[in-house]
Design a protein around this motif. Structure first.
Motif, PDB file in Angstrom:
ATOM      1  N   LEU A 609       0.850  -1.198   0.000  1.00 42.22           N
ATOM      2  CA  LEU A 609       0.000   0.000   0.000  1.00 42.22           C
ATOM      3  C   LEU A 609       0.883   1.245   0.000  1.00 42.22           C
ATOM      4  N   GLU A 610       0.622   2.171  -0.950  1.00 37.41           N
ATOM      5  CA  GLU A 610       1.399   3.404  -1.009  1.00 37.41           C
ATOM      6  C   GLU A 610       0.640   4.516  -0.301  1.00 37.41           C
ATOM      7  N   ILE A 611       1.308   5.077   0.687  1.00 38.15           N
ATOM      8  CA  ILE A 611       0.681   6.181   1.422  1.00 38.15           C
ATOM      9  C   ILE A 611       1.625   7.373   1.381  1.00 38.15           C
ATOM     10  N   LEU A 660      10.638   3.129   0.693  1.00 35.49           N
ATOM     11  CA  LEU A 660      10.550   4.566   0.419  1.00 35.49           C
ATOM     12  C   LEU A 660      10.520   4.749  -1.087  1.00 35.49           C
ATOM     13  N   LYS A 661       9.652   5.678  -1.568  1.00 36.93           N
ATOM     14  CA  LYS A 661       9.675   5.976  -3.003  1.00 36.93           C
ATOM     15  C   LYS A 661      10.237   7.386  -3.175  1.00 36.93           C
ATOM     16  N   ILE A 662      11.362   7.486  -3.867  1.00 43.63           N
ATOM     17  CA  ILE A 662      11.971   8.812  -4.086  1.00 43.63           C
ATOM     18  C   ILE A 662      11.105   9.568  -5.092  1.00 43.63           C
ATOM     19  N   ALA A 693      12.803   4.282  -7.084  1.00 41.63           N
ATOM     20  CA  ALA A 693      12.900   5.594  -7.724  1.00 41.63           C
ATOM     21  C   ALA A 693      11.733   5.758  -8.704  1.00 41.63           C
ATOM     22  N   GLU A 694      11.077   6.902  -8.590  1.00 46.48           N
ATOM     23  CA  GLU A 694       9.918   7.170  -9.463  1.00 46.48           C
ATOM     24  C   GLU A 694      10.329   8.067 -10.618  1.00 46.48           C
ATOM     25  N   GLY A 695       9.617   7.972 -11.729  1.00 49.95           N
ATOM     26  CA  GLY A 695       9.789   8.938 -12.826  1.00 49.95           C
ATOM     27  C   GLY A 695      11.131   8.820 -13.542  1.00 49.95           C
TER      28      GLY A 695
END
Ligand code: C2E
Ligand code: CA
Ligand code: CA
Length: 736
Positions: A609-611, A660-662, A693-695
């Motif tokens: 779950l992403e919060i 963790l999502k950067i 890492a996002e994007g």
């Protein structure tokens, strides 16, 4: 025709000073007796015989007629003739009987008593005639000595009096009934009370003058009596306390009436009503006349009828109060304000509607108590009332006032200035700040209830800008609102017609270069075929409470998709699902999640779950407990957009996340400055958390991240978010 009173001088003096009351009363209270005979001597004799005599304490007044025609005219013209003493034989043998027949046909002559006289002893009318014409007595002239005439007349007058009373009683009762029905239709205490005054006067046949109704409160509030209706010279006293009446006699009578709780017939008339609900009313009528026994009886009937009517009115008033009055300040409430807004005529000049919201009222209430909060409201109201003479002030919400009035009063500058100085509350000087939304009303047009909505919108905007400021509603604001409403409707119907769907963006393991999972992202294609960005509609869905329904739909669809993928053999993939804070606030979120996992038979460790960090801002401990429960069932937690919040580091204590999502922005700036990406990666290592890492859009970013030890990445470099069919195709190519 010759009218001779038995006291000629007195009669003349009456004529001279016309209607002077004292004499008029005496005059009226004599018995009128009509003597009909063609022989003047009989008149004289009768006059002589009855001179100075009283019957039932009242003198006799003779009226003389010398012919049948004259007699009829007199009976028609004169009110209240008690007895007619008639000669049977006048112009013709039975001219007298003919007169009687005609008399009885006159309306209202039923109570007139008749004594027949004749000069001829042998001549007597038939018994039938006597009965038919309701003749009281029949005597020959010789039989009518002074004593006999007096006796006969006394009997006739007594009988007349009784009939008259019955008559009055009947018409009085009719009036009471009529009065009651009329009064029962009156809505509103003042109207009702004024009606009582009016009907009472009609009942007693007096001018509606000098009448007062006073009322004390219910049993819980026996305040001093209040004047609620008055007529004649007392009308200026309406709505004032009884103590303002500067006539001690009347005041005393009313007070005594309330004390003794009964009708009083001295000092005028004080009529007492008590009601089932403990209300009390006194109707006071100024009158010199003695109230007769039968009238008293009538008044009592009237009184008990009125008490019922009064109860109805009070009940109605109370209902109306509840519907339209603010119970604390006794000023119009929201309902009433809406009514006033739509009723208010387009008066000349500019008008404005404003909502004034007291800042931090709930914390005033919480920290200083409700009593103090009430005192604040009262003081703010007092200030508004004292400074705005031409405006209507209402309380439309716990801490919000609504104002309607001329723009010279209801404007931002003037209203804000009212909050410049501190307010005296319970001996303290308290600074109160208020935020204000205003709407300028269109000239000459009655305002519509939209005004309230618009004012609230302006208020919201003002709060957003700065507490303690004022903002006017603008058309642009209106357009934005309309768009949002349109969008909300769209969201609702999209939920109903299942127009939401998910796309899936692959996530790549940087160790193996193979897909490690998918992020489910929500898509909405509206009726017009446009794709609406979740960045736009999700905040709106959250505000309107629709997010929980949508979020559940997302959870289910994503789990269903994952179970399908697993059936196809893609068992290593982890499905990431974004959840909103509002979903987590649902009491049974964890139970619901477990159910979905069971329903689709997906292992909990394949769900993440992403919060966002903001989730823990309100109540970190509670959030921590909840997230721990989620992790207990085996579902992982990732912190989305990490680094963009203000509290990133401290929040980690409270969020038991495994990943963790950067945020994309830090990846974007990596070529110039990779320090934040490095810090986050270091943090993850130290805390034993995975980092995604996002994007990621370029190969350079990909290589740099891999070299820095980042475990996972997603972005357009690998794949854009994919619809179902494209996803399966993509997976087949990658996994071969
Ligand atoms: P997010 O969770 O940070 O999702 C990542 C967003 O970045 C997605 O936008 C995705 O399409 C976009 N993206 C992915 N790779 C790249 C890239 O290489 N370059 C650029 N420029 N963008 C990339 P999207 O789908 O428009 O979603 C926006 C936000 O909406 C999400 O941000 C998330 O906060 C929210 N959201 C989306 N779906 C849901 C959902 O089902 N529930 C909840 N609560 N929020 C969702
Ligand atoms: Ca996300
Ligand atoms: Ca993100």
């Amino acid at each position: 025709m010759n009218v001779i009173d038995n006291n000629e001088n007195e009669y003349l003096s009456i004529l001279e000073d016309s209607v002077e009351t004292g004499l008029e009363v005496n005059f009226r209270k004599s018995w009128k007796v009509l003597v009909v005979d063609d022989d003047p001597d009989v008149h004289k004799a009768t006059d002589f015989a009855l001179r100075g005599l009283m019957i039932e304490d009242r003198p006799i007044r003779l009226i003389h007629a010398y012919s049948a025609a004259e007699a009829l005219k007199l009976i028609t013209d004169t009110r209240d003739i008690a007895v007619a003493i008639l000669d049977v034989v006048m112009e013709t043998e039975d001219a007298g009987l003919a007169v009687i027949r005609q008399i009885r046909q006159l309306p209202g002559s039923q109570s007139l008593r008749i004594i027949l006289r004749t000069g001829q002893p042998g001549y007597a009318p038939e018994l039938d005639t006597i009965r038919h014409f309701d003749i009281n007595d029949y005597k020959t002239k010789s039989e009518l000595t002074r004593t006999r005439l007096y006796t006969s007349l006394t009997t006739a007058i007594r009988s007349y009096n009784q009939m008259k009373k019955i008559d009055e009683m009947r018409s009085g009762l009719e009036m009471v009934v009529k009065a009651s029905t009329e009064l029962n239709q009156k809505r509103g205490l003042e109207l009702f009370a004024a009606g009582v005054v009016e009907q009472l006067c009609a009942l007693l046949n007096i001018e509606p003058e000098g009448l007062i109704c006073a009322q004390t409160g219910g049993p819980e509030d026996k305040g001093s009596p209040r004047i609620i209706a008055a007529a004649g010279r007392y009308s200026s006293l309406i709505e004032q306390p009884l103590t303002n009446l500067d006539n001690p006699a009347i005041r005393g009578a009313i007070e005594r009436c309330l004390r003794e709780m009964c009708n009083l017939y001295d000092e005028g008339l004080s009529l007492y009503f008590s009601t089932k609900n403990g209300g009390e009313l006194v109707a006071f009528v100024e009158t010199d006349e003695r109230i007769e026994e039968n009238n008293r009886h009538l008044l009592e009937v009237f009184g008990s009828n009125m008490a019922v009517g009064f109860d109805n009115v009070v009940l109605y008033e109370r209902l109306r109060d509840q519907a339209y009055l603010d119970p604390l300040l006794r000023i119009p409430n929201l309902n009433k304000m809406l009514e006033l807004i739509s009723e208010s005529p387009g008066i000349n000049g500019d008008r404005c509607f404003a909502v004034i919201d007291i800042d931090d009222f709930s914390s005033i209430n919480d920290t200083l108590g409700h009593e103090f909060g009430d005192a604040v409201l009262k003081e703010v109201y007092r200030t508004l009332r004292d400074n705005l003479n031409e405006s209507v002030i209402s309380r439309i919400n716990s801490d919000t006032f609504g104002l309607l009035g001329p723009a010279s009063e209801v404007n931002a500058v003037k209203l804000l200035a009212l909050f410049d100085s501190p307010f005296p509350i319970q001996g303290n000087e308290l600074r109160i700040s208020a935020t204000i939304g205003l709407v300028a009303l269109e000239k000459g047009k009655p305002a519509d209830p939209e005004v309230l909505k618009n004012a609230n919108l302006a208020l919201k905007q003002a709060k957003h800008t700065k507490r303690g400021s004022a903002v006017y509603f603008s058309d642009e604001m209106g357009n934005i609102m309309r768009d949002r409403i349109h969008l909300l409707r769209g969201i609702r119907s999209a939920i109903e017609s299942q127009k939401f769907f998910l796309v899936y963006q692959p996530k790549i393991s940087l160790d193996t270069g193979k897909p490690s999972g998918l992020e489910a992202l929500l898509r909405w294609q509206n009726e017009e075929g446009e794709y609406i960005s979740p960045d736009y509609f999700i905040p709106l869905a959250e505000q309107s409470g629709l997010m929980v329904i949508i979020g559940n739909h997302v959870l289910r669809s994503a789990c269903w998709q994952l179970s399908r993928l697993r059936e196809q053999g893609y068992t290593s993939l982890v499905m990431s699902i974004n959840v909103s804070q509002l979903q987590l606030q649902e009491a049974d979120f964890v139970q619901g999640l477990e159910r979905i996992l069971q329903d689709y038979n997906v292992p909990p460790d394949k769900i993440e779950l992403e919060i966002t960090e903001s989730i823990a801002a309100d109540d970190p401990r509670k959030t921590r407990d909840l997230l721990l429960k989620i992790r207990e069932i085996g579902v992982n937690i990732a912190i989305d957009d990490f680094g963009t919040g203000f509290s990133s580091l401290s929040i980690l204590k409270y969020i038991p996340a495994g990943r963790l999502k950067i945020d994309r922005s830090f990846i974007l700036e990596m070529e110039q400055d990779d320090s934040i990406a490095r810090i986050i990666l270091g943090l993850g290592r130290n805390l034993g958390m995975m980092v995604t890492a996002e994007g990621v859009e370029t190969g350079d970013q990909y290589c740099a991240l891999r070299d820095l030890g980042c475990q996972e990445a997603q972005g357009w470099f690998f794949s854009k978010p994919l619809e179902e069919e494209a996803l399966y195709k993509w997976l087949r190519t990658v996994f071969g």
